[in-house]
Enzyme design. Structure first.
Site, short mmCIF file in Angstrom:
data_model
loop_
_atom_site.label_atom_id
_atom_site.label_comp_id
_atom_site.label_asym_id
_atom_site.label_seq_id
_atom_site.Cartn_x
_atom_site.Cartn_y
_atom_site.Cartn_z
CE LYS A 53 -3.83 -2.39 2.20
NZ LYS A 53 -4.59 -2.73 3.40
CD GLN A 97 -3.54 -4.46 6.45
OE1 GLN A 97 -3.61 -3.39 5.86
NE2 GLN A 97 -3.97 -5.59 5.93
CG ASP A 120 -9.61 0.01 4.99
OD1 ASP A 120 -9.25 -0.48 3.91
OD2 ASP A 120 -8.99 -0.15 6.07
N1 GUN Z 1 -6.91 -6.76 6.08
C1 GUN Z 1 -7.20 -7.48 4.97
N2 GUN Z 1 -7.74 -6.69 4.02
C2 GUN Z 1 -7.81 -5.45 4.55
C3 GUN Z 1 -8.26 -4.19 4.04
O1 GUN Z 1 -8.74 -4.07 2.91
N3 GUN Z 1 -8.15 -3.14 4.90
C4 GUN Z 1 -7.65 -3.26 6.15
N4 GUN Z 1 -7.60 -2.18 6.90
N5 GUN Z 1 -7.21 -4.41 6.65
C5 GUN Z 1 -7.30 -5.50 5.84
#
Ligand code: GUN
Length: 284
Positions: A53, A97, A120
């Site tokens: 990311k 996350q 998100d």
């Molecule tokens: N863990 C797995 N996929 C995601 C996501 O799209 N966003 C976040 N914040 N955590 C995750």
């Protein structure tokens, strides 16, 4: 029938060029879109996702900040960091996350992120907005799937969409986005009786269960569009989806591969949401 491959990597690259132009425009107004990512603990998969990311942000000329907190961090301290970021104008998007350690209440964490910075799209305010078709932040994976279909020229209006999997992150919101675009939606899950009865009627079949090669050719209607959200490892450790690609690609009309299908779209929509948050911050 041999399925056409929906190339997520190519579509993501095209979208990222468009997003890069949006970043350039914002920079002309002295705004550099910024994403703050909080990583708690030392989960290897989470660390890889977070690194990807951040790299994607940097490639588009966006600011990114990684805040690493130890596994034992208190819920209070984590919430405090989020509140600080809510008030920091340099960061337009905040992402914590998931998953989080057991002693931290995920719901509280998500609800502490300002809905205006919830890139998100997990905050109940944004989920609610999506339900009633109002503007807000859409969850990145379902959003990315809608763009994949749009870019491939597949309209969902009037189609029967069958979704296998009902997670808050993928299955549930995706069904809502499909409904908003006039699809007829069926949700299937672990308690669904006679799964094949449903999947074999799908014009568009979404597999989001997290079980390697779960969907077989016999589960799919000839010519259907098959979208594979799974990211699994098979017995030999090789990356594979929820769909048995070798079989299903001989029967479907369109199919997304794993990797290079849905995956690259998730981060792309995160970048888009962050730029949207930055752009909307001008008017406040
Ligand atoms: N863990 C797995 N996929 C995601 C996501 O799209 N966003 C976040 N914040 N955590 C995750």
């Amino acid at each position: 029938m041999v399925a056409a491959i929906i190339n997520g990597k190519e579509i993501a690259a095209k979208k990222r060029l468009e997003i890069a132009k949006m970043v350039e425009n914002l920079k002309e107004n002295d705004i550099v879109p910024g994403l703050a990512v909080i990583l708690v603990g030392n989960n290897a998969a989470s660390r890889t996702y977070v690194t990807n990311k951040q790299k994607a942000c940097q490639e588009l000329g966006m600011n990114s900040l990684l805040i690493e907190l130890p596994e034992a961090v208190s819920e209070k301290e984590l919430l405090g960091k989020i509140i600080e970021l809510n008030d920091n104008p340099k960061f337009h998007g905040i992402l914590v996350q998931l998953p989080l350690p057991k002693h931290i209440d995920e719901k509280k964490v998500i609800e502490t992120i300002s809905p205006l910075k919830d890139v998100d799209g997990f905050h109940p305010v944004n989920i609610g907005r999506m339900m009633i078709g109002q503007d807000g932040f859409l969850p990145c994976t379902p959003f990315g799937i809608m763009i994949l279909l749009e870019e491939t020229g597949i309209s969902v209006a009037g189609k029967h969409v069958v979704i296998v999997g009902r997670s808050n992150i993928v299955g549930k919101p995706l069904g809502q986005l499909m409904l908003n675009q006039h699809a007829t939606v069926t949700y299937c899950h672990s308690k669904t009786k006679d799964l094949k009865l449903h999947t074999s009627q799908a014009d568009i079949l979404i597999a989001a269960v997290g079980i390697p090669n779960f969907i077989k050719a016999e589960d799919v209607k000839e010519g259907a569009v098959v979208i594979d959200v799974g990211i699994n490892r098979n017995e030999s450790g090789k990356l594979c989806g929820d769909v048995d690609f070798a079989e299903v690609s001989q029967k479907a009309g369109f199919i997304t591969p794993v990797p290079k299908g849905v995956g690259p779209m998730t981060i792309t929509m995160l970048l888009y949401n962050t730029v949207k948050a930055a752009s909307e911050s001008i008017h406040r």
